[in-house]
Design a protein around this motif. Structure first.
Motif, PDB file in Angstrom:
ATOM      1  N   TYR A  30      12.028 -19.126  20.102  1.00  0.00           N
ATOM      2  CA  TYR A  30      13.024 -19.754  20.967  1.00  0.00           C
ATOM      3  C   TYR A  30      12.622 -21.172  21.364  1.00  0.00           C
ATOM      4  O   TYR A  30      13.482 -22.025  21.554  1.00  0.00           O
ATOM      5  CB  TYR A  30      13.328 -18.883  22.185  1.00  0.00           C
ATOM      6  CG  TYR A  30      14.270 -17.765  21.847  1.00  0.00           C
ATOM      7  CD1 TYR A  30      15.635 -17.895  22.052  1.00  0.00           C
ATOM      8  CD2 TYR A  30      13.808 -16.572  21.288  1.00  0.00           C
ATOM      9  CE1 TYR A  30      16.516 -16.875  21.730  1.00  0.00           C
ATOM     10  CE2 TYR A  30      14.671 -15.559  20.957  1.00  0.00           C
ATOM     11  CZ  TYR A  30      16.023 -15.709  21.174  1.00  0.00           C
ATOM     12  OH  TYR A  30      16.889 -14.700  20.838  1.00  0.00           O
ATOM     13  N   ARG A  31      11.340 -21.450  21.468  1.00  0.00           N
ATOM     14  CA  ARG A  31      10.884 -22.837  21.699  1.00  0.00           C
ATOM     15  C   ARG A  31      11.242 -23.691  20.478  1.00  0.00           C
ATOM     16  O   ARG A  31      11.797 -24.775  20.612  1.00  0.00           O
ATOM     17  CB  ARG A  31       9.376 -22.897  21.913  1.00  0.00           C
ATOM     18  CG  ARG A  31       8.922 -22.640  23.306  1.00  0.00           C
ATOM     19  CD  ARG A  31       7.387 -22.770  23.349  1.00  0.00           C
ATOM     20  NE  ARG A  31       6.869 -22.207  24.557  1.00  0.00           N
ATOM     21  CZ  ARG A  31       6.557 -22.920  25.628  1.00  0.00           C
ATOM     22  NH1 ARG A  31       6.733 -24.221  25.622  1.00  0.00           N
ATOM     23  NH2 ARG A  31       6.086 -22.339  26.696  1.00  0.00           N
ATOM     24  N   ARG A  32      10.892 -23.186  19.309  1.00  0.00           N
ATOM     25  CA  ARG A  32      11.099 -23.930  18.072  1.00  0.00           C
ATOM     26  C   ARG A  32      12.576 -24.116  17.744  1.00  0.00           C
ATOM     27  O   ARG A  32      13.026 -25.209  17.438  1.00  0.00           O
ATOM     28  CB  ARG A  32      10.398 -23.206  16.919  1.00  0.00           C
ATOM     29  CG  ARG A  32      10.476 -23.942  15.591  1.00  0.00           C
ATOM     30  CD  ARG A  32       9.996 -23.110  14.446  1.00  0.00           C
ATOM     31  NE  ARG A  32      11.040 -22.132  14.112  1.00  0.00           N
ATOM     32  CZ  ARG A  32      10.835 -21.083  13.344  1.00  0.00           C
ATOM     33  NH1 ARG A  32       9.641 -20.835  12.851  1.00  0.00           N
ATOM     34  NH2 ARG A  32      11.821 -20.244  13.086  1.00  0.00           N
ATOM     35  N   ASP A  33      13.338 -23.028  17.804  1.00  0.00           N
ATOM     36  CA  ASP A  33      14.722 -23.056  17.323  1.00  0.00           C
ATOM     37  C   ASP A  33      15.741 -23.474  18.379  1.00  0.00           C
ATOM     38  O   ASP A  33      16.799 -23.991  18.031  1.00  0.00           O
ATOM     39  CB  ASP A  33      15.111 -21.688  16.767  1.00  0.00           C
ATOM     40  CG  ASP A  33      14.241 -21.270  15.588  1.00  0.00           C
ATOM     41  OD1 ASP A  33      13.574 -22.149  14.991  1.00  0.00           O
ATOM     42  OD2 ASP A  33      14.203 -20.064  15.276  1.00  0.00           O
ATOM     43  N   GLU A  34      15.447 -23.223  19.658  1.00  0.00           N
ATOM     44  CA  GLU A  34      16.420 -23.492  20.716  1.00  0.00           C
ATOM     45  C   GLU A  34      15.945 -24.543  21.721  1.00  0.00           C
ATOM     46  O   GLU A  34      16.712 -24.957  22.582  1.00  0.00           O
ATOM     47  CB  GLU A  34      16.728 -22.192  21.486  1.00  0.00           C
ATOM     48  CG  GLU A  34      17.175 -21.036  20.619  1.00  0.00           C
ATOM     49  CD  GLU A  34      18.631 -21.118  20.219  1.00  0.00           C
ATOM     50  OE1 GLU A  34      19.415 -21.809  20.910  1.00  0.00           O
ATOM     51  OE2 GLU A  34      18.988 -20.494  19.211  1.00  0.00           O
ATOM     52  N   GLY A  35      14.667 -24.898  21.665  1.00  0.00           N
ATOM     53  CA  GLY A  35      14.130 -25.862  22.617  1.00  0.00           C
ATOM     54  C   GLY A  35      13.861 -25.285  23.995  1.00  0.00           C
ATOM     55  O   GLY A  35      13.722 -26.014  24.976  1.00  0.00           O
ATOM     56  N   PHE A  36      13.774 -23.946  24.087  1.00  0.00           N
ATOM     57  CA  PHE A  36      13.546 -23.297  25.367  1.00  0.00           C
ATOM     58  C   PHE A  36      12.164 -23.654  25.919  1.00  0.00           C
ATOM     59  O   PHE A  36      11.218 -23.873  25.164  1.00  0.00           O
ATOM     60  CB  PHE A  36      13.634 -21.778  25.237  1.00  0.00           C
ATOM     61  CG  PHE A  36      15.024 -21.226  25.080  1.00  0.00           C
ATOM     62  CD1 PHE A  36      16.111 -22.029  24.812  1.00  0.00           C
ATOM     63  CD2 PHE A  36      15.242 -19.868  25.198  1.00  0.00           C
ATOM     64  CE1 PHE A  36      17.396 -21.498  24.674  1.00  0.00           C
ATOM     65  CE2 PHE A  36      16.518 -19.326  25.061  1.00  0.00           C
ATOM     66  CZ  PHE A  36      17.594 -20.142  24.797  1.00  0.00           C
ATOM     67  N   ASP A  37      12.054 -23.657  27.240  1.00  0.00           N
ATOM     68  CA  ASP A  37      10.769 -23.903  27.890  1.00  0.00           C
ATOM     69  C   ASP A  37      10.040 -22.573  28.123  1.00  0.00           C
ATOM     70  O   ASP A  37      10.505 -21.505  27.713  1.00  0.00           O
ATOM     71  CB  ASP A  37      10.957 -24.706  29.178  1.00  0.00           C
ATOM     72  CG  ASP A  37      11.756 -23.981  30.255  1.00  0.00           C
ATOM     73  OD1 ASP A  37      11.885 -22.728  30.218  1.00  0.00           O
ATOM     74  OD2 ASP A  37      12.259 -24.670  31.164  1.00  0.00           O
ATOM     75  N   ALA A  38       8.899 -22.657  28.798  1.00  0.00           N
ATOM     76  CA  ALA A  38       8.045 -21.480  29.020  1.00  0.00           C
ATOM     77  C   ALA A  38       8.714 -20.393  29.851  1.00  0.00           C
ATOM     78  O   ALA A  38       8.295 -19.231  29.803  1.00  0.00           O
ATOM     79  CB  ALA A  38       6.746 -21.910  29.682  1.00  0.00           C
ATOM     80  N   SER A  39       9.753 -20.726  30.608  1.00  0.00           N
ATOM     81  CA  SER A  39      10.389 -19.713  31.462  1.00  0.00           C
ATOM     82  C   SER A  39      11.014 -18.591  30.633  1.00  0.00           C
ATOM     83  O   SER A  39      11.139 -17.467  31.119  1.00  0.00           O
ATOM     84  CB  SER A  39      11.418 -20.348  32.395  1.00  0.00           C
ATOM     85  OG  SER A  39      12.511 -20.886  31.680  1.00  0.00           O
ATOM     86  N   PHE A  40      11.373 -18.864  29.383  1.00  0.00           N
ATOM     87  CA  PHE A  40      11.946 -17.804  28.556  1.00  0.00           C
ATOM     88  C   PHE A  40      10.879 -16.771  28.191  1.00  0.00           C
ATOM     89  O   PHE A  40      11.101 -15.567  28.309  1.00  0.00           O
ATOM     90  CB  PHE A  40      12.603 -18.368  27.297  1.00  0.00           C
ATOM     91  CG  PHE A  40      13.276 -17.298  26.482  1.00  0.00           C
ATOM     92  CD1 PHE A  40      14.445 -16.706  26.930  1.00  0.00           C
ATOM     93  CD2 PHE A  40      12.734 -16.871  25.281  1.00  0.00           C
ATOM     94  CE1 PHE A  40      15.059 -15.704  26.197  1.00  0.00           C
ATOM     95  CE2 PHE A  40      13.348 -15.877  24.544  1.00  0.00           C
ATOM     96  CZ  PHE A  40      14.506 -15.288  24.999  1.00  0.00           C
ATOM     97  N   GLY A  41       9.717 -17.236  27.755  1.00  0.00           N
ATOM     98  CA  GLY A  41       8.624 -16.310  27.457  1.00  0.00           C
ATOM     99  C   GLY A  41       8.223 -15.503  28.682  1.00  0.00           C
ATOM    100  O   GLY A  41       7.904 -14.315  28.581  1.00  0.00           O
ATOM    101  N   GLU A  42       8.286 -16.132  29.847  1.00  0.00           N
ATOM    102  CA  GLU A  42       7.978 -15.425  31.093  1.00  0.00           C
ATOM    103  C   GLU A  42       9.003 -14.322  31.374  1.00  0.00           C
ATOM    104  O   GLU A  42       8.644 -13.238  31.826  1.00  0.00           O
ATOM    105  CB  GLU A  42       7.927 -16.419  32.253  1.00  0.00           C
ATOM    106  CG  GLU A  42       6.762 -17.389  32.148  1.00  0.00           C
ATOM    107  CD  GLU A  42       6.882 -18.605  33.059  1.00  0.00           C
ATOM    108  OE1 GLU A  42       7.842 -18.687  33.856  1.00  0.00           O
ATOM    109  OE2 GLU A  42       6.007 -19.488  32.963  1.00  0.00           O
ATOM    110  N   LEU A  43      10.276 -14.610  31.092  1.00  0.00           N
ATOM    111  CA  LEU A  43      11.316 -13.593  31.268  1.00  0.00           C
ATOM    112  C   LEU A  43      11.094 -12.422  30.320  1.00  0.00           C
ATOM    113  O   LEU A  43      11.181 -11.255  30.718  1.00  0.00           O
ATOM    114  CB  LEU A  43      12.703 -14.198  31.055  1.00  0.00           C
ATOM    115  CG  LEU A  43      13.864 -13.200  31.047  1.00  0.00           C
ATOM    116  CD1 LEU A  43      14.006 -12.504  32.397  1.00  0.00           C
ATOM    117  CD2 LEU A  43      15.162 -13.903  30.655  1.00  0.00           C
ATOM    118  N   VAL A  44      10.796 -12.720  29.066  1.00  0.00           N
ATOM    119  CA  VAL A  44      10.530 -11.659  28.091  1.00  0.00           C
ATOM    120  C   VAL A  44       9.341 -10.818  28.541  1.00  0.00           C
ATOM    121  O   VAL A  44       9.387  -9.578  28.482  1.00  0.00           O
ATOM    122  CB  VAL A  44      10.307 -12.248  26.677  1.00  0.00           C
ATOM    123  CG1 VAL A  44       9.836 -11.180  25.701  1.00  0.00           C
ATOM    124  CG2 VAL A  44      11.586 -12.913  26.166  1.00  0.00           C
TER     125      VAL A  44
END
Length: 165
Positions: A30-44
């Motif tokens: 999601y960082r690579r393909d969508e530009g998401f920040d660290a908060s997404f990994g934290e949610l997962v």
């Protein structure tokens, strides 16, 4: 499981030792393909840790798709309400796409929800996940809400989908 799209491909139940891999794959892709920040990994990580700590094994499950021992993706069914299941953590590595595995995973998850007594399912995603959204539509899911948001450090269009089982 015998119900697989190919001999080398199979789904197995999620195990605690899969947690670090699943968090890393979501975060990296999601960082690579969508530009998401660290908060997404934290949610997962929160979703997985909550699942490991308190899921009801009779009504909730997670699966990992594998080919020759290599993890390719995941899908989870959790309880949203008494008669509503929620699809979560549906992920398929880009190299594994286009083989029918995503459709197989989705149908397997929905069959589990039906067998567990749920009447319907919901899911939350983003419009940018075009292949997943096309799969949902092709398997009978209905888009019920779409709205622009700023999440995970980027502007997105959030979507909510539902299906009657």
């Amino acid at each position: 499981m015998a119900d697989t799209p190919g001999d080398a491909l199979h789904l197995r139940r999620f195990r605690p030792e899969d947690a670090a891999w699943l968090i890393e794959r979501h975060d990296t892709l999601y960082r690579r393909d969508e530009g998401f920040d660290a908060s997404f990994g934290e949610l997962v990580a929160k979703i997985i840790n909550d699942f490991l700590a308190e899921h009801d094994a009779t009504r909730e499950a997670g699966w990992v798709a594998e080919e020759n021992g290599q993890r390719l993706g995941s899908i989870f069914c959790v309880s949203a309400e008494k008669t509503t299941a929620k699809l979560r953590l549906f992920l398929l590595d880009p190299g594994a796409r286009g083989k029918g595995l995503g459709k197989h995973m989705l149908r397997h998850c929905m069959a589990f929800a039906r067998a567990a007594g749920y009447r319907d399912m919901v899911l939350w995603t983003h419009e940018s996940h075009r292949a997943a959204c096309a799969l949902y539509a092709a398997t009978g899911w209905q888009l019920i809400e779409s709205r622009p948001v700023h999440s995970f450090g980027v502007d997105l269009v959030e979507q909510n989908w539902t299906i009657t089982l």
